[in-house]
Design a protein around this motif. Structure first.
Motif, short mmCIF file in Angstrom:
data_model
loop_
_atom_site.label_atom_id
_atom_site.label_comp_id
_atom_site.label_asym_id
_atom_site.label_seq_id
_atom_site.Cartn_x
_atom_site.Cartn_y
_atom_site.Cartn_z
N ARG A 81 44.08 39.52 43.71
CA ARG A 81 44.15 39.35 45.16
C ARG A 81 45.40 38.56 45.53
O ARG A 81 45.87 37.71 44.79
N TYR A 89 46.17 34.95 44.22
CA TYR A 89 45.05 34.01 44.31
C TYR A 89 43.91 34.49 43.43
O TYR A 89 43.62 35.68 43.33
N GLY A 90 43.26 33.53 42.79
CA GLY A 90 42.08 33.86 42.00
C GLY A 90 42.44 34.47 40.65
O GLY A 90 43.60 34.48 40.23
N PHE A 103 36.38 43.44 42.73
CA PHE A 103 36.57 42.16 43.40
C PHE A 103 35.24 41.80 44.06
O PHE A 103 34.80 42.48 44.99
#
Lengths: 177, 112
Positions: A81, A89-90, A103
């Motif tokens: 992401r 991010y993540g 996701f």
């Protein structure tokens, strides 16, 4: 009386009297009951307070050679992401034997759903892929996106003797890594 | 608009100069900075009200000033702000994607 702080791109500011507060959230696409922390104490010594909120949607990315649900699945393709500018991010996700990567905890809403940005960072080593930032808005709690990773084009490699122009090397191998 | 001087009375040329934040009627910050010799100079619109918050050491003062014909306005720094308000920043991010900012939304505080 409620004090409403408008959040834009993750931040908002307001004059707040010192004291104890119960916290609520109003964020389209997210589970507003998941606001954390749900109470704070505003004091003289602290001027920044951080909150998180969680979403409950599931976005499945199905990767295949032809971009269809029945196409040859691509195993080992990775995605992550991002925001609109491509900042990641993540944790990255990876396609399984069926070509699916998931996701979890992504936002969705019937209208004005937040935009979900993501990008592919790798394929399986034998297929081409698009590494640009993609985006989607989800109107339902689960959604699947079909992604194409086409087979790499046939390439021809020539190996000749450096000191005898165009003399072909009879046998051997080249390793590309 | 005109150049306005705001004097923070009781500060003078103390080494502890207040931080000053000025808000317009919409709550937008029109000035943020430190006073110099107990004064700030800022361009403000005539016939408008502005909220001035001055913070220095343990003292904080909030006052509303109306920009009329005068060019100089005084705020007494010797009194503590009864409301004791702070300018507070709130961040909101996705719980499952570390530091991913929430693009838009609201945080609502209910005082207990």
């Amino acid at each position: 009386m409620a004090k409403i702080i408008t959040i834009t791109n993750g931040t908002g500011s307001a004059d707040v009297i010192n004291g104890s507060y119960t916290v609520a959230a109003d964020v389209t696409g997210y589970d507003n009951t998941s606001i954390n922390p749900s109470s704070i104490v505003v004091s003289e010594s602290t001027n920044t307070y951080a909150f998180t909120v969680s979403a409950t949607g599931t976005l499945t990315l199905h990767v295949s050679e032809d971009g269809t649900s029945s196409g040859t699945p691509i195993v080992g393709a990775t995605f992550i992401r991002t925001d609109a500018s491509g900042t990641e991010y993540g944790n990255a996700i990876t396609t399984d034997a069926s070509g699916n990567a998931v996701f979890n905890n992504v936002p969705f809403a019937a209208s004005d759903a937040p935009i979900i940005y993501y990008k592919q960072t790798a394929s399986d080593g034998n297929h081409e892929f698009d590494n640009t930032v993609q985006n989607i808005t989800m109107t339902e709690s689960t959604q699947t996106v079909e992604i194409t990773n086409a087979l790499g084009a046939i390439r021809t490699f020539n190996l000749t003797d450096a000191n005898y122009e165009n003399l072909p090397i009879d046998s051997g191998s080249l390793t590309l890594s | 608009m005109k150049n306005v001087t705001i004097r923070l009375l009781g500060v003078g040329n103390s080494i502890f100069q207040p931080e000053v934040v000025i808000y317009d009627g919409s709550g937008c910050i029109v000035y943020s900075g430190c006073a110099y010799n107990g004064m700030v100079q800022v361009m403000l619109c005539c016939n408008r009200c502005y909220r001035v918050i001055a913070r220095c050491c343990l003292t904080q003062t909030a006052a509303v000033i109306y920009i009329g014909k005068n060019d100089i306005y005084g705020i007494n720094m010797n009194t503590f702000c009864q409301n004791d308000e702070n300018l507070v920043t709130f961040t909101l991010s996705d719980a499952n994607y570390s530091n991913l900012p929430i693009e838009k939304g609201e945080v609502i505080l209910w005082q207990r």
